[in-house]
Design a protein around this motif. Structure first.
Motif, PDB file in Angstrom:
ATOM      1  N   VAL A  13       0.867  -1.176   0.000  1.00 16.63           N
ATOM      2  CA  VAL A  13       0.000   0.000   0.000  1.00 16.63           C
ATOM      3  C   VAL A  13       0.905   1.229   0.000  1.00 16.63           C
ATOM      4  N   ASP A  14       0.992   1.896  -1.150  1.00 12.74           N
ATOM      5  CA  ASP A  14       1.850   3.071  -1.304  1.00 12.74           C
ATOM      6  C   ASP A  14       0.995   4.334  -1.346  1.00 12.74           C
ATOM      7  N   TYR A  15       1.526   5.404  -0.756  1.00 13.13           N
ATOM      8  CA  TYR A  15       0.832   6.681  -0.822  1.00 13.13           C
ATOM      9  C   TYR A  15       1.568   7.604  -1.786  1.00 13.13           C
ATOM     10  N   VAL A  16       0.817   8.273  -2.635  1.00 16.64           N
ATOM     11  CA  VAL A  16       1.374   9.129  -3.674  1.00 16.64           C
ATOM     12  C   VAL A  16       0.963  10.569  -3.385  1.00 16.64           C
ATOM     13  N   THR A  17       1.937  11.420  -3.082  1.00 16.81           N
ATOM     14  CA  THR A  17       1.644  12.807  -2.765  1.00 16.81           C
ATOM     15  C   THR A  17       2.917  13.627  -2.866  1.00 16.81           C
ATOM     16  N   ALA A  18       2.810  14.918  -2.552  1.00 16.14           N
ATOM     17  CA  ALA A  18       3.979  15.790  -2.444  1.00 16.14           C
ATOM     18  C   ALA A  18       3.895  16.555  -1.133  1.00 16.14           C
ATOM     19  N   LEU A  19       5.033  16.644  -0.447  1.00 20.82           N
ATOM     20  CA  LEU A  19       5.136  17.358   0.824  1.00 20.82           C
ATOM     21  C   LEU A  19       6.271  18.369   0.737  1.00 20.82           C
ATOM     22  N   PRO A  50       9.670  17.715 -12.286  1.00 17.22           N
ATOM     23  CA  PRO A  50      10.491  16.690 -12.957  1.00 17.22           C
ATOM     24  C   PRO A  50      10.528  15.372 -12.185  1.00 17.22           C
ATOM     25  N   ALA A  51      10.494  15.470 -10.852  1.00 19.51           N
ATOM     26  CA  ALA A  51      10.527  14.246 -10.036  1.00 19.51           C
ATOM     27  C   ALA A  51       9.262  13.417 -10.190  1.00 19.51           C
ATOM     28  N   ALA A  52       8.206  14.015 -10.744  1.00 21.60           N
ATOM     29  CA  ALA A  52       6.958  13.272 -10.922  1.00 21.60           C
ATOM     30  C   ALA A  52       7.022  12.300 -12.096  1.00 21.60           C
ATOM     31  N   GLU A  53       7.957  12.501 -13.017  1.00 25.81           N
ATOM     32  CA  GLU A  53       7.994  11.680 -14.233  1.00 25.81           C
ATOM     33  C   GLU A  53       8.141  10.179 -13.938  1.00 25.81           C
ATOM     34  N   PRO A  54       9.120   9.767 -13.125  1.00 23.91           N
ATOM     35  CA  PRO A  54       9.221   8.331 -12.843  1.00 23.91           C
ATOM     36  C   PRO A  54       8.028   7.800 -12.052  1.00 23.91           C
ATOM     37  N   ILE A  55       7.412   8.633 -11.242  1.00 25.37           N
ATOM     38  CA  ILE A  55       6.234   8.214 -10.482  1.00 25.37           C
ATOM     39  C   ILE A  55       5.077   7.942 -11.430  1.00 25.37           C
ATOM     40  N   LEU A  56       4.834   8.876 -12.347  1.00 26.26           N
ATOM     41  CA  LEU A  56       3.754   8.697 -13.309  1.00 26.26           C
ATOM     42  C   LEU A  56       4.007   7.487 -14.203  1.00 26.26           C
ATOM     43  N   ALA A  57       5.258   7.225 -14.510  1.00 23.81           N
ATOM     44  CA  ALA A  57       5.593   6.061 -15.340  1.00 23.81           C
ATOM     45  C   ALA A  57       5.360   4.751 -14.596  1.00 23.81           C
TER      46      ALA A  57
END
Length: 306
Positions: A50-56, A118-125
């Motif tokens: 169970v992973d959480y996806v967000t930005a802090l 830019p750090a979101a790119e690998p997450i979205l992939a």
């Protein structure tokens, strides 16, 4: 599923201030998809991811959030930490009947750039490889227009690869520029949803549906529609079959915060473990009935299974 499922929940966690009767404030953390992630992790037990996806931000509150999530067993690999940014904040005021009023400070929250850095790119992939993606109407609102489009693309790719998309409608008018903007965003993502966890009051407020029949009629292509109706029975349509599952009676409601989130988490956990829709709804009512007897969004772990 033969192998433990991998689930990613996308959204926002904020600093929570609980306004108490004596005027003091109790500080904790909460947010609809974060609440669901914690309760889902507790309900599923060991095994599933169970992973959480967000930005802090890079502040002490963000540090404390990550520490708490790790203690709950949530995966943090999809959490971005943006220098100089902060999480949002909200205050809960609760009346004598346990009903809530929310005050928000979130316009500059880091999560608004969750899918644009830019750090979101690998997450979205990576997201389309998950077995289940879970998000909410609040997720849609806080991501902004660009983030919503990138999320939509991710949902489409997830389903192409055989993953499931779960959506909790959680409509908050103050987060949207207009009701028309909200409707347009909801319609786009609802076309990519496999399990819709809908609160009847939110459907009425957003789309003007008069009753449950209109809600079900609005989503003929969604395989599984769960209509949450507070203290009334929940209604389910799954693969053409209909179910009505009574809620649990609670003598004293203390705080309804996270009632819907906990129901959704327990419902999804039961379905992932092979439960029927009716069994899943019973699990949802069970957990929600405990949550509303305790102040705040997240109840002690011992209460979750009591």
């Amino acid at each position: 599923m033969n192998t433990p499922p991998r689930i990613a929940l996308i959204g926002e966690c904020m600093i929570e201030l609980q306004h108490r009767a004596d005027g003091s404030l109790q500080q904790s953390f909460g947010g609809d998809t974060l609440n669901a992630a914690v309760y889902l992790r507790r309900e599923l037990g060991e095994g599933p991811v169970v992973d959480y996806v967000t930005a802090l931000g890079d502040d002490s509150f963000s540090d404390a959030m990550c520490k708490q999530w790790a203690e709950e067993g949530l995966g943090l690999g999809m959490v971005q930490r943006l220098p100089g940014r902060l999480p949002g904040l909200y205050c809960i005021q609760t009346d004598a009947r346990g009903e809530r009023k929310f005050l928000y400070w979130r316009n500059e929250a880091a999560v608004r750039d969750c899918f644009t850095t830019p750090a979101a790119e690998p997450i979205l992939a990576a997201l389309p490889a998950y077995d289940v993606l879970y998000f909410s109407g609040i997720t849609l609102a806080v991501l902004g227009e660009v983030g919503r489009e990138r999320l939509l693309h991710t949902l489409i790719e997830t389903r192409k690869r055989g993953g499931k998309v779960v959506f909790d409608n959680n409509y908050r008018p103050r987060l949207w520029a207009s009701v028309d903007a909200a409707r347009a965003a909801y319609h786009k993502v609802l076309a990519q949803v496999d399990i819709a966890l809908l609160t009847e009051d939110d459907e009425r407020a957003l789309f003007g549906y008069a009753d449950s029949e209109q809600v079900f009629a609005a989503y003929p292509e969604i395989t599984e529609v769960v209509l949450k109706r507070g203290a009334d029975e929940c209604l389910i349509r799954c693969e053409g079959e209909r179910f009505a599952v009574p809620a649990r009676v609670v003598e004293k409601v203390v705080d309804t915060t996270a009632a819907g989130d906990s129901f959704s988490a327990a419902y999804l956990a039961s379905r992932l473990k092979g439960g029927t829709p009716a069994q899943a709804a019973l699990a949802g009512h069970r957990l929600a009935s405990r949550v509303i007897q305790v102040p705040g969004a997240l109840i002690p772990r011992s209460w979750s299974k009591a």
